[in-house]
Design an enzyme around this catalytic site. Structure first.
Site, PDB file in Angstrom:
ATOM      1  N   GLU A 136      26.849  48.721  35.924  1.00  0.00           N
ATOM      2  CA  GLU A 136      25.732  47.762  35.731  1.00  0.00           C
ATOM      3  C   GLU A 136      24.361  48.366  36.055  1.00  0.00           C
ATOM      4  OE1 GLU A 136      26.777  44.095  37.786  1.00  0.00           O
ATOM      5  OE2 GLU A 136      28.878  44.332  37.257  1.00  0.00           O
ATOM      6  N   ASN A 182      30.439  51.538  33.336  1.00  0.00           N
ATOM      7  CA  ASN A 182      30.976  50.187  33.247  1.00  0.00           C
ATOM      8  C   ASN A 182      29.836  49.168  33.245  1.00  0.00           C
ATOM      9  OD1 ASN A 182      33.454  48.527  33.348  1.00  0.00           O
ATOM     10  ND2 ASN A 182      32.690  47.824  35.344  1.00  0.00           N
ATOM     11  N   HIS A 224      33.339  39.640  30.834  1.00  0.00           N
ATOM     12  CA  HIS A 224      33.237  38.340  31.523  1.00  0.00           C
ATOM     13  C   HIS A 224      32.604  37.349  30.534  1.00  0.00           C
ATOM     14  CE1 HIS A 224      34.397  39.643  35.518  1.00  0.00           C
ATOM     15  NE2 HIS A 224      33.500  40.617  35.489  1.00  0.00           N
ATOM     16  N   GLU A 255      37.204  43.912  32.974  1.00  0.00           N
ATOM     17  CA  GLU A 255      37.089  42.785  33.908  1.00  0.00           C
ATOM     18  C   GLU A 255      37.168  41.439  33.171  1.00  0.00           C
ATOM     19  OE1 GLU A 255      33.722  43.088  36.472  1.00  0.00           O
ATOM     20  OE2 GLU A 255      33.865  45.258  36.677  1.00  0.00           O
ATOM     21  N   ASP A 257      37.601  37.881  31.896  1.00  0.00           N
ATOM     22  CA  ASP A 257      37.976  36.506  32.212  1.00  0.00           C
ATOM     23  C   ASP A 257      37.069  35.613  31.357  1.00  0.00           C
ATOM     24  OD1 ASP A 257      36.617  36.749  35.620  1.00  0.00           O
ATOM     25  OD2 ASP A 257      35.542  36.695  33.700  1.00  0.00           O
TER      26      ASP A 257
HETATM   27  O1  G3I Z   1      35.728  40.338  52.984  1.00  0.00           O
HETATM   28  C1  G3I Z   1      34.607  39.586  53.439  1.00  0.00           C
HETATM   29  C2  G3I Z   1      35.027  38.700  54.599  1.00  0.00           C
HETATM   30  O2  G3I Z   1      35.395  39.519  55.694  1.00  0.00           O
HETATM   31  C3  G3I Z   1      33.861  37.782  54.968  1.00  0.00           C
HETATM   32  O3  G3I Z   1      34.292  36.900  55.978  1.00  0.00           O
HETATM   33  C4  G3I Z   1      33.447  37.003  53.723  1.00  0.00           C
HETATM   34  C5  G3I Z   1      32.303  36.041  54.026  1.00  0.00           C
HETATM   35  O4  G3I Z   1      31.079  36.712  53.811  1.00  0.00           O
HETATM   36  O5  G3I Z   1      33.001  37.915  52.717  1.00  0.00           O
HETATM   37  C6  G3I Z   1      34.088  38.731  52.288  1.00  0.00           C
HETATM   38  O6  G3I Z   1      33.608  39.624  51.306  1.00  0.00           O
HETATM   39  C7  G3I Z   1      33.397  38.988  50.044  1.00  0.00           C
HETATM   40  C8  G3I Z   1      34.249  39.742  49.009  1.00  0.00           C
HETATM   41  O7  G3I Z   1      33.967  39.271  47.685  1.00  0.00           O
HETATM   42  C9  G3I Z   1      35.723  39.583  49.286  1.00  0.00           C
HETATM   43  O8  G3I Z   1      36.099  38.231  49.110  1.00  0.00           O
HETATM   44  C10 G3I Z   1      31.926  39.148  49.708  1.00  0.00           C
HETATM   45  O9  G3I Z   1      31.196  38.286  50.554  1.00  0.00           O
HETATM   46  C11 G3I Z   1      31.672  38.741  48.258  1.00  0.00           C
HETATM   47  O10 G3I Z   1      30.334  39.061  47.905  1.00  0.00           O
HETATM   48  C12 G3I Z   1      32.603  39.527  47.332  1.00  0.00           C
HETATM   49  O11 G3I Z   1      32.403  39.062  45.986  1.00  0.00           O
HETATM   50  C13 G3I Z   1      32.834  40.008  44.982  1.00  0.00           C
HETATM   51  C14 G3I Z   1      31.646  40.248  44.024  1.00  0.00           C
HETATM   52  O12 G3I Z   1      32.039  41.202  43.019  1.00  0.00           O
HETATM   53  C15 G3I Z   1      30.443  40.757  44.806  1.00  0.00           C
HETATM   54  O13 G3I Z   1      29.467  41.205  43.908  1.00  0.00           O
HETATM   55  C16 G3I Z   1      33.986  39.420  44.168  1.00  0.00           C
HETATM   56  O14 G3I Z   1      35.131  39.266  45.003  1.00  0.00           O
HETATM   57  C17 G3I Z   1      34.324  40.343  43.006  1.00  0.00           C
HETATM   58  O15 G3I Z   1      35.260  39.705  42.136  1.00  0.00           O
HETATM   59  C18 G3I Z   1      33.067  40.663  42.164  1.00  0.00           C
HETATM   60  O16 G3I Z   1      33.432  41.610  41.216  1.00  0.00           O
HETATM   61  C19 G3I Z   1      32.351  42.111  40.382  1.00  0.00           C
HETATM   62  C20 G3I Z   1      32.708  43.547  40.015  1.00  0.00           C
HETATM   63  O17 G3I Z   1      32.881  44.302  41.200  1.00  0.00           O
HETATM   64  C21 G3I Z   1      31.623  44.143  39.120  1.00  0.00           C
HETATM   65  N1  G3I Z   1      31.440  43.319  37.920  1.00  0.00           N
HETATM   66  C22 G3I Z   1      31.136  41.918  38.210  1.00  0.00           C
HETATM   67  C23 G3I Z   1      32.251  41.309  39.064  1.00  0.00           C
HETATM   68  C24 G3I Z   1      31.971  39.846  39.304  1.00  0.00           C
HETATM   69  O18 G3I Z   1      30.798  39.706  40.038  1.00  0.00           O
END
Ligand code: G3I
Length: 348
Positions: A136, A182, A224, A255, A257
């Site tokens: 990105e 990507n 997406h 990715e 969905d």
């Molecule tokens: O693991 C921590 C946890 O310890 C903490 O208590 C909690 C509360 O803050 O946060 C948890 O981390 C979160 C993580 O997901 C795991 O659940 C992060 O806050 C959260 O920001 C993170 O979100 C991820 C997101 O990227 C962040 O940008 C999503 O799971 C993930 O599916 C998403 O994936 C991205 C790809 O990497 C790139 N392309 C877009 C896609 C969707 O945004």
């Protein structure tokens, strides 16, 4: 009943999913682990190979969660997509704070980036099929300024030269892994003018990288989608893939969905038949897969989570609430989209 990976194998296609390591370890949710193992032939770490997880403090690495996914994949004869070496999101606090307060200069930042890429790629050497090296890096038409441009933390501090650097550093650390760029919203071309067409901008960027000898092997199209955007045209998607593969690059959907707006009249758990949004979601999954199957250089089709029980969508899309984005519902029951994907794989 043939598994997705079994059906995809006929086409030489790897079908995969992003894996949430907390769900994989949850003994109270055994169907998650069982489905990842039985249905998919490639896996991507949803979060545990991102910089904030791998290097929470400068120079000390937290390999365990990612190594666990690698071990799981090896036990289940799955290849692994490495996600992600360079992205402006989910960076560790020590890095962003150090840059913000000036204690990390841009010169030092470039060395830190080189060291991170080198350490990570070397650690996983021989175990990663495709690396999302840069993710990105290009703006969307609705960003400001409207002319499509290189965006984000890395371009701001290092200029866009970091992209070629990242690919060279990754290749120096692993001679075999396939190195991908990507991005999202690059499923189809628009005007064909890089000033307002993100796909065209990415196309010209990777063309230039190839022509200047930068070791880039593929382009990942995240996929997406949202049902409210209507259906893409299979031929436009196939045409986009072909333009990238005509550059000598591989492609992959990385990715996929297809989220639905959970507005009135449509509830989670509606049957596949009566729920118009599940029809549209299924349609879009089919369109992307059909395009991938039409191009032998489309190496893999990865969904970003496979069950509505563990999907990033509801947390990130709340106004209006969106969901229903994956192949299986919250109870791991197949949805119409799964049927369409299996039919595509079985009969195309
Ligand atoms: O693991 C921590 C946890 O310890 C903490 O208590 C909690 C509360 O803050 O946060 C948890 O981390 C979160 C993580 O997901 C795991 O659940 C992060 O806050 C959260 O920001 C993170 O979100 C991820 C997101 O990227 C962040 O940008 C999503 O799971 C993930 O599916 C998403 O994936 C991205 C790809 O990497 C790139 N392309 C877009 C896609 C969707 O945004």
């Amino acid at each position: 009943e043939q598994s997705l990976r079994g059906l995809a194998q006929r086409h030489g296609l790897q079908i995969g999913t992003a894996v949430d390591m907390a769900a994989l370890a949850d003994t109270a949710d055994p169907q998650y682990r069982a489905t990842v193992a039985s249905q998919f032939s490639t896996v991507t770490a949803e979060n545990v190979m991102k910089w904030e997880v791998l290097e929470p403090t400068r120079g000390t690495y937290n390999w365990a969660p990612a190594d666990e996914l690698i071990a799981f994949a090896q036990r289940n004869r799955q290849s692994v997509r490495g996600h992600v070496l360079v992205w402006h999101n989910q960076l560790p606090g020590w890095l962003t704070a150090g840059v913000a307060d000036g204690s990390i200069s841009d010169t030092e930042l470039r060395v830190i980036l080189r060291d991170h890429i080198t350490a990570v790629v070397k650690h996983f050497k021989g175990k990663i099929w495709q690396w999302d090296v840069v993710n990105e890096a290009v703006s969307d038409p609705w960003d400001s300024p409207p002319a499509i441009h290189y965006k984000g933390f890395w371009a701001q501090h290092l200029g866009d030269g970091y992209i070629a650097d990242a690919f060279r550093w990754a290749r120096a650390a692993d001679a075999k892994a396939l190195l991908f760029y990507n991005d999202y919203n690059i499923e189809v071309f628009g005007s064909g003018n890089a000033a307002d067409d993100k796909t065209q901008f990415v196309y010209e960027m990777v063309k230039r990288l190839r022509e200047t000898g930068v070791p880039i092997d593929g382009v990942g199209s995240q996929g997406h989608l949202g049902t409210q955007y209507g259906n893409y045209d299979t031929f436009q998607v196939s045409d986009a893939l072909r333009r990238f593969t005509d550059l000598g690059l591989a492609t992959a959907f990385t990715e996929v969905d297809v989220r639905s707006q959970m507005t009135a009249g449509v509830q989670a758990g509606d049957s596949n038949e009566i729920n118009p949004r599940l029809q549209a979601s299924a349609g879009n999954f089919g369109i992307l897969l059909q395009a991938c199957l039409s191009n032998r250089h489309c190496l893999s089709f990865t969904v970003w989570g496979f069950t509505d029980r563990h999907s990033w969508v509801p947390t990130w899309f709340t106004n209006p609430p969106e969901g229903l984005a994956t192949l299986y519902d919250e109870a791991y029951q197949p949805k119409r989209a799964l049927g369409i994907v299996k039919a595509e794989l079985a009969f195309s």
